[in-house]
Design a protein around this motif. Structure first.
Motif, PDB file in Angstrom:
ATOM      1  N   LEU A   1       0.846  -1.198   0.000  1.00 24.86           N
ATOM      2  CA  LEU A   1       0.000   0.000   0.000  1.00 24.86           C
ATOM      3  C   LEU A   1       0.880   1.246   0.000  1.00 24.86           C
ATOM      4  O   LEU A   1       0.645   2.192  -0.770  1.00 24.86           O
ATOM      5  N   ALA A   2       1.911   1.206   0.868  1.00 29.24           N
ATOM      6  CA  ALA A   2       2.824   2.351   0.926  1.00 29.24           C
ATOM      7  C   ALA A   2       3.496   2.536  -0.424  1.00 29.24           C
ATOM      8  O   ALA A   2       3.591   3.661  -0.951  1.00 29.24           O
ATOM      9  N   ASN A   3       3.919   1.425  -1.021  1.00 24.88           N
ATOM     10  CA  ASN A   3       4.553   1.484  -2.338  1.00 24.88           C
ATOM     11  C   ASN A   3       3.611   2.082  -3.369  1.00 24.88           C
ATOM     12  O   ASN A   3       4.010   2.897  -4.198  1.00 24.88           O
ATOM     13  N   ILE A   4       2.364   1.614  -3.301  1.00 20.07           N
ATOM     14  CA  ILE A   4       1.375   2.100  -4.265  1.00 20.07           C
ATOM     15  C   ILE A   4       1.208   3.607  -4.133  1.00 20.07           C
ATOM     16  O   ILE A   4       1.133   4.337  -5.135  1.00 20.07           O
ATOM     17  N   LYS A   5       1.192   4.085  -2.915  1.00 16.81           N
ATOM     18  CA  LYS A   5       1.057   5.519  -2.690  1.00 16.81           C
ATOM     19  C   LYS A   5       2.206   6.269  -3.366  1.00 16.81           C
ATOM     20  O   LYS A   5       1.996   7.235  -4.103  1.00 16.81           O
ATOM     21  N   VAL A   6       3.428   5.772  -3.100  1.00 15.48           N
ATOM     22  CA  VAL A   6       4.610   6.419  -3.685  1.00 15.48           C
ATOM     23  C   VAL A   6       4.517   6.372  -5.207  1.00 15.48           C
ATOM     24  O   VAL A   6       4.742   7.367  -5.907  1.00 15.48           O
ATOM     25  N   GLU A   7       4.117   5.188  -5.695  1.00 16.19           N
ATOM     26  CA  GLU A   7       4.038   5.008  -7.145  1.00 16.19           C
ATOM     27  C   GLU A   7       3.023   5.956  -7.759  1.00 16.19           C
ATOM     28  O   GLU A   7       3.292   6.597  -8.795  1.00 16.19           O
ATOM     29  N   SER A   8       1.864   6.024  -7.107  1.00 13.66           N
ATOM     30  CA  SER A   8       0.814   6.871  -7.676  1.00 13.66           C
ATOM     31  C   SER A   8       1.256   8.326  -7.677  1.00 13.66           C
ATOM     32  O   SER A   8       0.992   9.071  -8.627  1.00 13.66           O
ATOM     33  N   GLU A   9       1.960   8.690  -6.626  1.00 18.61           N
ATOM     34  CA  GLU A   9       2.499  10.052  -6.554  1.00 18.61           C
ATOM     35  C   GLU A   9       3.422  10.294  -7.746  1.00 18.61           C
ATOM     36  O   GLU A   9       3.337  11.308  -8.441  1.00 18.61           O
ATOM     37  N   ALA A  10       4.292   9.309  -7.990  1.00 16.44           N
ATOM     38  CA  ALA A  10       5.250   9.436  -9.091  1.00 16.44           C
ATOM     39  C   ALA A  10       4.507   9.551 -10.420  1.00 16.44           C
ATOM     40  O   ALA A  10       4.824  10.393 -11.267  1.00 16.44           O
TER      41      ALA A  10
END
Lengths: 169, 358
Positions: free
Chosen positions: A62-71
């Motif tokens: 989930l944390a990764n997804i957040k970072v990814e979506s931000e990117a």
């Protein structure tokens, strides 16, 4: 041996029944009792461990997804900006090109018109001149018919007068 | 052991109480004659195995549950009959209960002076008590196991009684058996050790009940503890690995201790038997001692009663001590089951030594 209290003297009958009872309870317990409970508890423990692990992984994901979506969002924004910039540049280019084209076209048209006009003017002047010459000849004929006999003289006179007229204009 | 240290002051107190009481009671009973209370008889009688289940004596009548007697006569083959036929010293087909010889059944054969002990597999009080414990265990654990059969590991953990059973079983499994034997080898032994634990524990608890469903002195009987210790002996030695046998017959000691006189091997070999023997005696002595103390305190009350109200405060003290001892025995019931199981587990663990390198 015979005078010992019975709790201290081993007794065959009791041993026999104890053996029987203990074997029965042991086999039943070993088959249907304790392993069922301990295995279930072990399975539950493993299940809880697995669940904790997968929950942790999910959290990480989930944390990764957040970072990814931000990117991704940032990327999109950047792309949007470049697209806009390009569009603006293209627009400017098109506009300037159009303007240039229009200018050259106009110039060309103007020049053509000018050339046309000058040709027309020449023509008109020639026409006017001949017409005026004829008219003057006719008028002069009427005026000086009798005086001027020779055609050459007449013509010369007329031309001279015409030039005078033009010069006076 | 810890518990024996704790019992020590209690024993002293008991002794002191008796020293106070005995001269008085002796004087008193000398006058009364017949009404003598034989404390030793009462205590031993209550603790020993009997052919009927005595409940109480009411107005001189013994109220007891008769139990079946199964004996094989020298010539007459097998007999099954009720113990009520042998009550009050009566004899039936030549069989009688000989109170001079530990209260066992003997057969009097015509033409022989000495009575002989027949093959005797009677359902005695202790046998009934053992079967009660067995059925109680089956009821508790098979009953709890049924709860699991209908569920998977993804369901909630059990609550209520099944939860208690699970907690208890897992306590024995995880805190007693697993660390004592070792993570690697404990699995095949766990059912045996848990059966031992709960059998001893429930027998001890039922032994503390004064009336019918309990009250028999099962774990305080040398036959029972002998059997349990023998099972542990088998569990230790039948499955011991090579390393274990090597440590017994060729231990890592200076060679002169092994050859030519095999001193260490002999000591180690005796160790095979002394370990279960210690288990046997420890359980027997603790439970028997606990019963003896409680029964003695009870007898003090009766002795005081016989002497009249003059020393009734002693009855009160004895009564309080009896309650205290019962509470202590409740603790001992658990501790002895625990100690037997944990020591069995440790001995089994010792029979699976890790391979030494070099």
């Amino acid at each position: 041996m015979q005078n010992l209290p019975s709790i201290l003297s081993p007794d065959f009958g009791l041993l026999f029944w104890m053996l029987l009872a203990f074997l029965v309870v042991f086999f039943l317990m070993a088959k249907f009792g304790f392993p069922v409970i301990t295995n279930m508890v072990e399975e539950r423990k493993n299940f809880i461990d697995e669940s904790l692990k997968s929950a942790r992984e999910a959290n990480e994901k989930l944390a990764n997804i957040k970072v990814e979506s931000e990117a991704i969002l940032n990327e999109a924004r950047k792309q949007q900006a470049t697209i806009l910039k390009e569009a603006m540049a293209t627009r400017d280019q098109i506009v300037s090109e159009a303007r240039e084209k229009a200018q050259t076209e106009g110039q060309k048209l103007l020049e053509e018109a000018k050339a046309q006009i000058s040709v027309e003017k020449e023509n008109a002047l020639r026409d006017i001149r001949s017409t005026v010459a004829e008219l003057s000849v006719q008028i002069a004929e009427k005026v000086v018919r009798r005086e001027l006999k020779k055609d050459g003289e007449q013509e010369e006179l007329i031309q001279r007068m015409l030039d005078e007229v033009l010069a006076s204009k | 052991m810890n518990i024996q240290k704790r019992l020590h002051p209690v024993c002293l107190l008991l002794l002191a109480t008796f020293l106070c009481v005995l001269p008085l009671s002796a004087n008193n009973h000398a006058a009364e004659g017949e009404e003598k209370l034989d404390v030793k008889e009462v205590v031993l009688g209550h603790m020993s195995d009997t052919y009927d289940w005595h409940i109480t004596t009411w107005n001189g009548h013994h109220v007891s549950i008769p139990l079946p007697i199964i004996v094989k006569g020298e010539t007459s083959g097998w007999h099954v009959f009720s113990s009520s036929r042998l009550a009050h010293g009566e004899s039936y087909k030549g069989f009688y209960i000989d109170s001079e010889r530990g209260g066992k059944i003997y057969e009097k054969i015509a033409g022989q002076d000495e009575p002989i002990r027949p093959w005797d597999i009677s359902i005695t009080k202790n046998v009934v008590q053992i079967w009660i414990v067995v059925f109680l265990m089956l009821f508790i654990f098979i009953g709890s196991a049924r709860w699991y059969r209908r569920r998977t590991c993804e369901d909630d953990a059990p609550k209520g009684f099944v939860g208690l059973v699970e907690m208890f079983v897992m306590m024995v499994n995880d805190d007693v058996i697993k660390p004592s034997i070792g993570e690697k080898n404990y699995r095949p032994y766990a059912p045996y050790l848990m059966t031992c634990f709960f059998f001893i524990f429930l027998s001890n608890l039922l032994g503390l009940l004064p009336i019918f469903p309990g009250g028999a002195n099962v774990t305080g009987n040398i036959t029972i503890t002998f059997f349990l210790a023998f099972c542990t002996l088998l569990a230790i030695n039948l499955f011991g690995n090579r390393e274990y046998w090597k440590e017994i017959f060729w231990p890592e000691v200076p060679t002169w201790l092994k050859v030519p006189v095999p001193m260490m091997p002999v000591i180690e070999f005796f160790g095979i038997f002394t370990k279960p023997f210690a288990l046997m005696v420890r359980l027997f002595a603790n439970i028997m001692g606990g019963h003896a103390i409680i029964l003695s305190f009870t007898c003090v009350i009766f002795i005081c009663g016989k002497m009249g109200g003059a020393i009734s405060s002693l009855s009160g003290v004895s009564f309080l001590l009896m309650i205290f001892m019962n509470c202590l025995e409740l603790l001992v019931a658990f501790i002895q089951a625990y100690v037997f199981t944990i020591l069995s587990a440790v001995f089994i663990g010792l029979a699976h030594p890790e391979h030494h390198k070099g």
